[in-house]
Design an enzyme around this catalytic site. Sequence first.
Site, PDB file in Angstrom:
ATOM      1  N   HIS A 258      10.321  18.267-108.855  1.00 15.12           N
ATOM      2  CA  HIS A 258      10.552  18.831-110.193  1.00 15.12           C
ATOM      3  C   HIS A 258      11.925  19.486-110.192  1.00 15.12           C
ATOM      4  O   HIS A 258      12.294  20.162-109.225  1.00 15.12           O
ATOM      5  CB  HIS A 258       9.461  19.871-110.492  1.00 15.12           C
ATOM      6  CG  HIS A 258       9.362  20.258-111.925  1.00 15.12           C
ATOM      7  ND1 HIS A 258      10.353  20.959-112.577  1.00 15.12           N
ATOM      8  CD2 HIS A 258       8.390  20.049-112.842  1.00 15.12           C
ATOM      9  CE1 HIS A 258       9.988  21.160-113.837  1.00 15.12           C
ATOM     10  NE2 HIS A 258       8.801  20.616-114.026  1.00 15.12           N
ATOM     11  N   ARG A 281      12.748  23.904-121.131  1.00 11.60           N
ATOM     12  CA  ARG A 281      13.826  23.003-121.557  1.00 11.60           C
ATOM     13  C   ARG A 281      13.461  22.361-122.888  1.00 11.60           C
ATOM     14  O   ARG A 281      14.313  22.089-123.720  1.00 11.60           O
ATOM     15  CB  ARG A 281      14.075  21.941-120.485  1.00 11.60           C
ATOM     16  CG  ARG A 281      14.918  22.469-119.335  1.00 11.60           C
ATOM     17  CD  ARG A 281      15.063  21.440-118.231  1.00 11.60           C
ATOM     18  NE  ARG A 281      13.863  21.342-117.434  1.00 11.60           N
ATOM     19  CZ  ARG A 281      13.253  20.211-117.109  1.00 11.60           C
ATOM     20  NH1 ARG A 281      13.740  19.067-117.506  1.00 11.60           N
ATOM     21  NH2 ARG A 281      12.165  20.233-116.378  1.00 11.60           N
TER      22      ARG A 281
END
Length: 474
Positions: A258, A281
Site C-alpha cells: 500500500h 486521497r
Amino acid sequence: MSTSDSKRTVIVIGGGLAGVSAAHTLLQHGASVVLLDKKPSLGGNSVKASSGINGAGTEAQKANGIEDSVEAFIDDTTISAGSTLSRPHLIQALTSNSSSALSWLTSEFGVDLSLVARLGGHSIPRTHRGKGGAPGWAITSALIKKLEQAENAKVLKGAKVVRVLQEEDEKSGGRVVGVEYESVDSQGEKKAVNGSVVVATGGYGADFSGFLTQFRPDLLSLPTTNGDHATGDGHRLVLDLAGSRKGVLCDMDQIQVHPTGFVDPANPTSKTKFLAAEALRSVGGLLVDSAGERFVNELDRRDAVTEKMQQVIEAGKAPIRMVMNVKAYEVLKAHCDFYLAKGLMKKYPNAQALTEDTKLPLETLSKTFNAHAEFASGKAKDPFGKTNFDNAEYSVDETLFVAEMTPVVHYTMGGITIDAGAHVLDADGQKIPGLYAAGEVIGGVHGKNRLGGSSLLEAVVFGRLAGENAAKDA
Ligand SMILES: Cc1cc2nc3c(=O)[nH]c(=O)nc-3n(C[C@H](O)[C@H](O)[C@H](O)COP(=O)(O)OP(=O)(O)OC[C@H]3O[C@@H](n4cnc5c(N)ncnc54)[C@H](O)[C@@H]3O)c2cc1C
C-alpha cells in the site's frame, strides 16, 4: 470440548470479518458453530479497515444518485487483477454478491453504510462506510457482538488451531472432520473439536520469517500494516493435509504494497505502521515529494502509486508527505482527529508554518497548489492523469494537515485455492470434502492487485458462501 459433539456443528477458524460472516450464515441455516481464534479478542485485521466496503448497485448508491452495475465492477476488478491472473469465476462471485452482502450487513446487523466514496482504480464511487468511526470496526464489531450472544455459537478465544483432522478411510476421500487446537490456558495440551471446517485465518502480511521470505524477499525491509496474527496459519493447515487431498496455494508472490503507511515521528523505524486510509486521497489529499512537488495521480491504483513513490524514494526525494486542506479534513474528520491524536498527522496554521517545520519550499508548494486548482477547473490537464477532483482548492494561507508516508506491506493476494462456492480444492481441482475457506486466506480473487474496499467485501461474500455450503454439508 470432546470430539463427540453434534453432527451439525461447523468449526470456523478465525474471528475476523470472514469468520464471523461464515458463523452467522451457518446459524441462519440451522447449524451450530464453534469459532476459534488464537488471539484473546476477535477482529483480526478486519477491525482496522479504514476506507470501506465495496458494493455495486446498492441502496446507498441509489440514494446518492450513483449509477453502477455488476458489469462495471467486474471490468474494474478484471483490469486491476491483470490479464494473466484474473479469474472470472471468482470475480463474478465477488461482484455479483456485493449488493446483497451490503444489504445483509445493514438489515441483519444495523450497520450504517450510507456514505459512498470512490477509491483508486474504481470507475464509479462504490466504497461504502458509515457516519461514525472506521468502517472495519463498525461492521466487524456489530457481527462479533451478535455472535457472542447467539445461542448456538461457542466462541473460544486464545485457541490456536494447529491441525485440521481428516478421516483416514480411503473411501471418504480425505473428508475433513475437525480440528486440533492449543488453548492459552491448557499449557500445550491439545484438544479436538468435530465438524466440517471453514478456514478464515486471514493473510500472511506479517509472516516476515516465513512466506514473505519464501515468496517476496525483496519486501522484507518494508514495514507492515498487519497485526501479528497474520502469519499464514490457515495456508499451512491446508498444505499439511494428508496425501493427495491436501490444499494448494496460488499467487503466493502477489503481495499488495500500500502506498500510504504513516511514518510515526515518535517511532520512525517501527516495523508496524498505521495505515493512512486510501479515503484520505479520495477526498482530496495530495502527495508531495521533499521539493513540494506532486509526482502521481493520487487516485491511481495502489500498485501504480506505490511504484511512483518508490521512484521518488530512489531519486533521493523522500520524505513523501500527504497534505490535506480543511475541506478534505472535514469530510474525514473522525479519521483525521484519530491520526492527529496519535501524533501521526500534524496540523499547521498555514504553509509558512509547514515550511518552517519541514523545509518544504513555500514557493514550490504554492505553485503545486495553484496548478492543482487549474487541473481541477479544467483550465489545464494534470500531467499525472488525475481526472476526478474533490476539495481541490488548496491555499498557502489555510490550515493544512500533513503526514509523512511510506509504502507498507498491506494485503496478501495469494492463498488457498477455492472454487466460486468457497470449497477448498486439491491439486486436481477436486473439492476436499468438509473444507471451506473465506477472506484474505483465499487466493486468486484479486489477481495481481486488489482494489480498495474489495477485501472486506471478499470476507463477507466468501464467508457467506462458505457458511451456506458448509451448512448443507454438516
Ligand atoms: C490497516 C488496514 C486497513 C484496511 N482497510 C481496508 C478497507 O478499508 N477496506 C477493505 O476492503 N480492506 C481493508 N483492509 C484489508 C482487510 O481489512 C482484510 O483483508 C480483511 O479484513 C481480512 O479479513 P479476514 O477475516 O480474512 O482476516 P482477519 O480479519 O485478519 O482475521 C483473521 C483471524 O484469524 C485468527 N487466526 C489466525 N490464525 C489462527 C489459528 N491458527 N487459529 C485460530 N485463529 C487464527 C486471527 O487471530 C484473526 O483474528 C485493511 C487492512 C489493514 C491491515
